[in-house]
Design an enzyme around this catalytic site. Structure first.
Site, PDB file in Angstrom:
ATOM      1  CE  LYS A   1      37.348  34.769  47.761  1.00  0.00           C
ATOM      2  NZ  LYS A   1      37.074  34.017  46.498  1.00  0.00           N
ATOM      3  CG  ASN A   2      35.232  37.439  45.171  1.00  0.00           C
ATOM      4  OD1 ASN A   2      35.875  36.391  45.156  1.00  0.00           O
ATOM      5  ND2 ASN A   2      34.085  37.558  45.825  1.00  0.00           N
TER       6      ASN A   2
ATOM      7  NE  ARG B   1      30.411  28.534  42.844  1.00  0.00           N
ATOM      8  CZ  ARG B   1      31.214  29.216  43.648  1.00  0.00           C
ATOM      9  NH1 ARG B   1      30.971  30.475  43.910  1.00  0.00           N
ATOM     10  NH2 ARG B   1      32.280  28.652  44.183  1.00  0.00           N
TER      11      ARG B   1
END
Length: 417
Positions: free
Chosen positions: A22-23, A122
């Site tokens: 996914k990343n 973040r």
């Protein structure tokens, strides 16, 4: 709202196959904005975040994506609307990755501040500061990053702290900036190297990915390419811990063991017997689990995205383990749900103290984020009785058909709709 139900106590067997990362696929999809030509991504997982990114790209002018199995074809002939609106990106932090490519291709972009998992702040300030050094003008207005930069120019940029998406955003922007860009103190995750391979296949000139310094020589245009997305190291690590906690004999296949060195070292340290091959890892069900302290750190050290699953594993180990989270300040939300299953865990600031050897019992629990949901599945595999995990959509963001994979390996797990 979907739920996942497990009945614990079964040992797994056979193989668990890992999907594409996914990343890695999300920045690769964002890179499709850099060219008008088709971009073919092989080994692209069918997960919710991919569907969300497809909708973002189509909103900007991409043609409808074509999927044949794990092959995903993307094309953005023209950027008609360089905007990623809040309603599309509120659930996915990776949406910020479109800002660099938008600036590189059409000199402007309007991108909502990203959402994603509720695991703490973040900030995107590192993205903004880096793009400004390339010559972009960026302001935050009404929850949006509004950027303009018709002529990006190469620069030397040192990140204050390591950032994966910040590194990726600057890499993509710099591929079409004038001159040479040097990025220092960059993230070194395998997904960074995977993006560099893709950008170079598209005609870019990127060197140094995988080290702490990346150099990029800007080019005028990029073209289409075919790229094979790397396996998902976090899914692989989750499967390893699922096999270890259930004392199962399982092969985790289609993975990259070299991307999991710190994880494999830790699992061996706590008593998990492993046989490591070129693209598979065999977990052998023998021997007790021992306690083991853990500190999450950026790659190549132990990843924060496997911390929750490791906490679940340590509930079944002999002794007490101290798990310290150094990446995100609010990533122990799974602890309360594990306590509902009988775990004995105390949280003290950035550390969780796990008292192992505690039998778990099934309970109704709630997934609070992507990796917490995986943690609850790992715990549910050994809990006595029935565990029902609410908010299953969290796990669908990053795991492809996880309940079907575990079913084929013998788990008593199903989705409730």
């Amino acid at each position: 709202m979907d739920k996942i139900r497990l009945r614990g106590g079964r040992r797994l067997h056979g193989a668990l196959r890992v999907s594409g990362a996914k990343n890695a696929v999300l920045p690769a999809m964002a890179a499709s904005l850099l060219t008008k030509d088709p971009l073919i991504l092989e080994n692209a997982p069918e997960v919710r975040d991919v569907s969300t990114m497809n909708r973002v790209l189509q909103r900007m002018g991409a043609s409808p994506p074509r999927r044949e199995g794990s092959r995903l074809t993307l094309q953005v002939p023209e950027i008609q609307s360089p905007e990623a609106p809040y309603e599309l990106v509120k659930t996915m932090r990776a949406s910020v990755l479109v800002l660099g490519p938008l600036l590189a291709r059409c000199g402007r972009g309007r991108v909502s501040l990203p959402g994603g998992c509720a695991i703490g702040a973040r900030p995107v300030n590192l993205h903004i500061a880096g793009l400004q050094k390339l010559g972009a003008r960026i302001e935050v207005e009404h929850g949006y990053m509004v950027a303009e930069g018709k002529e990006l120019r190469g620069a030397e940029i040192t990140f204050e702290s390591k950032t994966v998406t910040g590194t990726e955003n600057l890499m993509m922007a710099a591929t079409r900036a004038q001159g040479r860009t040097v990025l220092r103190n960059v993230a070194q995750e395998p997904e960074i190297d995977d993006l560099a391979i893709l950008l170079n296949a598209m005609g870019g000139r990127v060197e140094g990915a995988g080290t702490d310094t990346i150099e990029i020589e800007g080019v005028e245009d990029l073209h289409g390419a075919t790229h094979h997305v790397i396996p998902d190291r976090i899914e692989a690590g989750t499967f390893l811990m699922a096999a270890a906690i259930s004392r199962s004999d399982v092969r985790v296949e289609r993975c990259r063991p070299d991307h999991l060195a710190s994880v494999l070292e830790k699992l061996k340290e706590v008593g998990v017997r492993l046989e490591v091959g070129e693209d598979a890892i065999h977990v052998l069900a023998d021997g007790p689990l021992r306690s083991g302290n853990l500190l999450t750190l950026p790659y190549p050290d132990f990843p924060t995205d496997l911390q929750a699953q490791y906490v679940a594993l340590m509930t079944q180990a002999e002794g007490t383990s101290i798990i310290t989270e150094s990446i995100f300040e609010n990533r122990f939300m799974h602890v309360g749900e594990l306590r509902r299953m009988g775990a004995r865990i105390e949280v003290d600031g950035h550390s969780a103290v796990v008292h192992g050897g505690t039998p778990l019992t099934g309970a109704q629990v709630m997934a609070t984020d992507l990796r917490a949901s995986a943690c609850l599945i790992v715990a549910g595999l050994v809990a006595e009785g029935e565990t029902v995990i609410d908010r299953a959509y969290h796990i669908d963001r990053g795991y492809e058909h996880i309940e079907e994979k575990l079913q084929r390996a013998g788990a008593d797990i199903e989705r409730l709709r």
